[in-house]
Design an enzyme around this catalytic site. Structure first.
Site, PDB file in Angstrom:
ATOM      1  N   ASP A   1       0.800  -1.104   0.059  1.00 10.63           N
ATOM      2  CA  ASP A   1       0.028   0.197   0.234  1.00 10.63           C
ATOM      3  C   ASP A   1       0.996   1.118   0.100  1.00 10.63           C
ATOM      4  OD1 ASP A   1      -2.353   1.432  -0.061  1.00 10.63           O
ATOM      5  OD2 ASP A   1      -2.949   0.933   2.285  1.00 10.63           O
TER       6      ASP A   1
ATOM      7  N   GLY B   1       0.349   5.450  -4.262  1.00 10.85           N
ATOM      8  CA  GLY B   1      -0.372   6.681  -4.654  1.00 10.85           C
ATOM      9  C   GLY B   1       0.106   7.825  -3.832  1.00 10.85           C
TER      10      GLY B   1
ATOM     11  N   ARG C   1      -0.039   9.157  -9.959  1.00 15.11           N
ATOM     12  CA  ARG C   1      -0.290   8.035  -9.134  1.00 15.11           C
ATOM     13  C   ARG C   1       0.649   6.828  -9.888  1.00 15.11           C
ATOM     14  NH1 ARG C   1      -3.507   7.319  -5.219  1.00 15.11           N
ATOM     15  NH2 ARG C   1      -4.118   5.120  -5.847  1.00 15.11           N
TER      16      ARG C   1
ATOM     17  N   HIS D   1       3.118   3.458  -8.784  1.00 12.97           N
ATOM     18  CA  HIS D   1       2.947   1.959  -9.229  1.00 12.97           C
ATOM     19  C   HIS D   1       4.009   1.533  -9.826  1.00 12.97           C
ATOM     20  CE1 HIS D   1      -1.034   2.363  -7.660  1.00 12.97           C
ATOM     21  NE2 HIS D   1      -1.534   2.915  -8.626  1.00 12.97           N
TER      22      HIS D   1
ATOM     23  N   THR E   1      -9.449  -7.871  -6.571  1.00 10.60           N
ATOM     24  CA  THR E   1     -11.058  -7.774  -7.264  1.00 10.60           C
ATOM     25  C   THR E   1     -11.596  -6.469  -7.217  1.00 10.60           C
ATOM     26  OG1 THR E   1     -11.876  -8.895  -5.479  1.00 10.60           O
ATOM     27  CG2 THR E   1     -11.230 -10.456  -7.252  1.00 10.60           C
TER      28      THR E   1
ATOM     29  N   LEU F   1      12.993 -18.990  -3.730  1.00  6.82           N
ATOM     30  CA  LEU F   1      11.914 -18.408  -3.454  1.00  6.82           C
ATOM     31  C   LEU F   1      10.666 -18.753  -4.582  1.00  6.82           C
ATOM     32  CD1 LEU F   1      10.403 -16.046  -1.723  1.00  6.82           C
ATOM     33  CD2 LEU F   1      10.767 -14.481  -3.556  1.00  6.82           C
TER      34      LEU F   1
ATOM     35  N   ARG G   1       1.516  -4.990   6.228  1.00 11.68           N
ATOM     36  CA  ARG G   1       0.906  -3.828   5.232  1.00 11.68           C
ATOM     37  C   ARG G   1       1.460  -2.760   5.384  1.00 11.68           C
ATOM     38  NH1 ARG G   1      -5.256  -2.826   3.853  1.00 11.68           N
ATOM     39  NH2 ARG G   1      -4.786  -0.916   2.444  1.00 11.68           N
TER      40      ARG G   1
ATOM     41  N   ARG H   1      -5.658  -2.329   7.909  1.00  9.63           N
ATOM     42  CA  ARG H   1      -6.882  -3.414   7.261  1.00  9.63           C
ATOM     43  C   ARG H   1      -6.339  -4.568   6.490  1.00  9.63           C
ATOM     44  NH1 ARG H   1      -8.347   1.698   5.724  1.00  9.63           N
ATOM     45  NH2 ARG H   1      -7.260   1.451   3.806  1.00  9.63           N
TER      46      ARG H   1
HETATM   47  C1  FPP Z   1      -2.018   0.070  -3.165  1.00  3.54           C
HETATM   48  O1  FPP Z   1      -1.707   1.313  -3.283  1.00  3.54           O
HETATM   49  C2  FPP Z   1      -1.517  -0.629  -4.363  1.00  3.54           C
HETATM   50  C3  FPP Z   1      -1.936  -0.985  -5.436  1.00  3.54           C
HETATM   51  C4  FPP Z   1      -3.452  -1.105  -5.729  1.00  3.54           C
HETATM   52  C5  FPP Z   1      -1.179  -1.677  -6.481  1.00  3.54           C
HETATM   53  C6  FPP Z   1       0.049  -2.411  -6.048  1.00  3.54           C
HETATM   54  C7  FPP Z   1       0.749  -2.650  -7.113  1.00  3.54           C
HETATM   55  C8  FPP Z   1       2.019  -2.408  -7.171  1.00  3.54           C
HETATM   56  C9  FPP Z   1       2.982  -2.269  -5.978  1.00  3.54           C
HETATM   57  C10 FPP Z   1       3.043  -2.998  -8.525  1.00  3.54           C
HETATM   58  C11 FPP Z   1       2.527  -4.319  -8.628  1.00  3.54           C
HETATM   59  C12 FPP Z   1       3.591  -4.903  -9.347  1.00  3.54           C
HETATM   60  C13 FPP Z   1       3.733  -5.904 -10.174  1.00  3.54           C
HETATM   61  C14 FPP Z   1       5.025  -6.642 -10.282  1.00  3.54           C
HETATM   62  C15 FPP Z   1       2.603  -6.536 -10.783  1.00  3.54           C
HETATM   63  P1  FPP Z   1      -2.408   2.764  -3.308  1.00  3.54           P
HETATM   64  O2  FPP Z   1      -2.164   3.167  -4.965  1.00  3.54           O
HETATM   65  O3  FPP Z   1      -3.943   2.180  -3.032  1.00  3.54           O
HETATM   66  O4  FPP Z   1      -1.632   3.769  -2.532  1.00  3.54           O
HETATM   67  P2  FPP Z   1      -2.441   4.909  -1.867  1.00  3.54           P
HETATM   68  O5  FPP Z   1      -3.326   4.457  -0.769  1.00  3.54           O
HETATM   69  O6  FPP Z   1      -1.423   5.675  -1.508  1.00  3.54           O
HETATM   70  O7  FPP Z   1      -3.503   5.542  -2.685  1.00  3.54           O
END
Ligand code: FPP
Length: 233
Positions: A14, A17, A27, A31, A60, A125, A179, A185
Site C-alpha cells: 500500500d 499513490g 499516481r 505504481h 478484485t 523463493l 501491510r 486493514r
Molecule cells: C495500493 O496502493 C497498491 C495497489 C493497488 C497496486 C499495487 C501494485 C504494485 C505495487 C505494483 C505491482 C507490481 C507488479 C509486479 C505487478 P495505493 O495506490 O492504493 O496507494 P494509496 O493508498 O497511497 O493511494
C-alpha cells in the site's frame, strides 16, 4: 519467542499513490516504482530464505479505480516480467500467481503464463502475485467447486479443515502478513490463510519499503510468541 524465518510472507503493498503525490508525481509513477520494488524485495526474500512471498498486486476491488489507473495496473505485470524475468530466473526464483487472470489484457496474460512456465522448476523463493484476487471470491469459487464435485458424486459431503486448501488459490498458511503505509486493514486478502498469521503494519510506503525494513519486520515477527491458540510455544 522463535528465531525462525517465516516460511510464507504476504504483503499488502500500500501507499504507492501517496508516495507519488508527496513527490508531485502522478499516481502511476508510484505504481511503477512499486513494481521495481517488487524485484528488490523478491531478491531480498530469496536471500533471507523465505519460501513463499505473496504480493497483492491487483484486487478484485481495484476495478473500481479510474480507467486510466486500471489500464496501467493491468499492464504492469507484463512490464515487470519483461524487465526482470531474466534476473528472477538467474536467482532461481519460481513465479506463480493467484487470481483470475482472464480479465487482464491477453498480452499481459501471455507474459505471466510464460514467466510461470519458464521458472516452474526453480527451487528458490516462490514469488506469487495475487492478481485480480479477492479472498471472498476465492472462497466462493472453492465452495462452488466443492458443491459441484459432491453433486456429481465425485466426493462425499465430508470436507475436513485440512482439505480446504485444495479448493483455494493459495495453499499455504501465511506466517507473516505485512501491510505498508500505515493503514491497518486486511482488505479481502487471504482471509482463510491468515488465521494464525502475525500481522505487522509499517508506516513506510511500499516504494520505500526496503530490505532493512523487511528485516526489521522479520525480527519483530521473531519476538512474537506464536501460540496457535495453545499455551506457550
Ligand atoms: C495500493 O496502493 C497498491 C495497489 C493497488 C497496486 C499495487 C501494485 C504494485 C505495487 C505494483 C505491482 C507490481 C507488479 C509486479 C505487478 P495505493 O495506490 O492504493 O496507494 P494509496 O493508498 O497511497 O493511494
Amino acid at each position: 519467542m522463535s528465531l525462525e524465518i517465516p516460511k510464507t510472507v504476504a504483503i499488502i503493498m500500500d501507499g504507492n499513490g501517496r508516495w507519488a503525490k508527496a513527490k508531485g508525481l502522478p499516481r502511476t509513477a508510484g505504481h511503477k516504482q512499486g513494481a521495481t520494488n517488487v524485484r528488490d524485495i523478491a531478491l531480498a526474500c530469496n536471500e533471507i530464505g523465505i519460501k513463499k512471498l505473496i504480493l497483492y498486486a491487483f484486487s478484485t476491488e481495484n476495478w473500481k479505480r479510474p480507467e486510466e489507473e486500471v489500464g496501467f495496473l493491468c499492464k504492469l505485470p507484463g512490464v515487470f516480467f519483461n524487465m526482470f524475468i531474466k534476473e528472477l530466473m538467474e536467482k532461481n526464483i519460481r513465479v506463480t500467481f493467484a487470481g483470475e487472470l482472464n480479465r487482464f489484457p491477453q498480452d499481459t496474460q501471455d507474459v505471466i503464463n510464460k514467466a510461470v512456465s519458464m521458472t516452474e522448476n526453480n527451487t528458490g523463493l516462490e514469488l506469487c502475485l495475487a492478481i485480480n484476487y479477492g479472498s471472498r471470491r476465492e472462497l466462493l469459487l472453492g465452495i462452488q467447486k466443492y458443491a459441484s464435485e459432491v453433486a456429481q458424486g465425485l466426493r462425499e459431503n465430508d470436507l475436513e479443515e485440512d482439505e480446504m486448501s485444495k479448493y483455494l488459490m493459495v495453499e499455504e498458511e501465511v506466517d507473516l502478513m505485512i501491510r505498508t503505509s500505515g493503514e491497518q486493514r486486511i482488505s479481502n486478502y487471504l482471509l482463510w490463510q491468515i488465521a494464525y498469521a502475525e500481522l505487522i503494519f509499517t508506516p513506510v510506503a511500499w516504494p520505500d519499503f526496503d530490505k532493512k525494513e523487511l528485516e526489521r519486520c522479520i525480527s519483530e515477527y521473531q519476538k512474537r510468541d506464536r501460540r496457535f491458540g495453545g499455551l506457550t510455544s
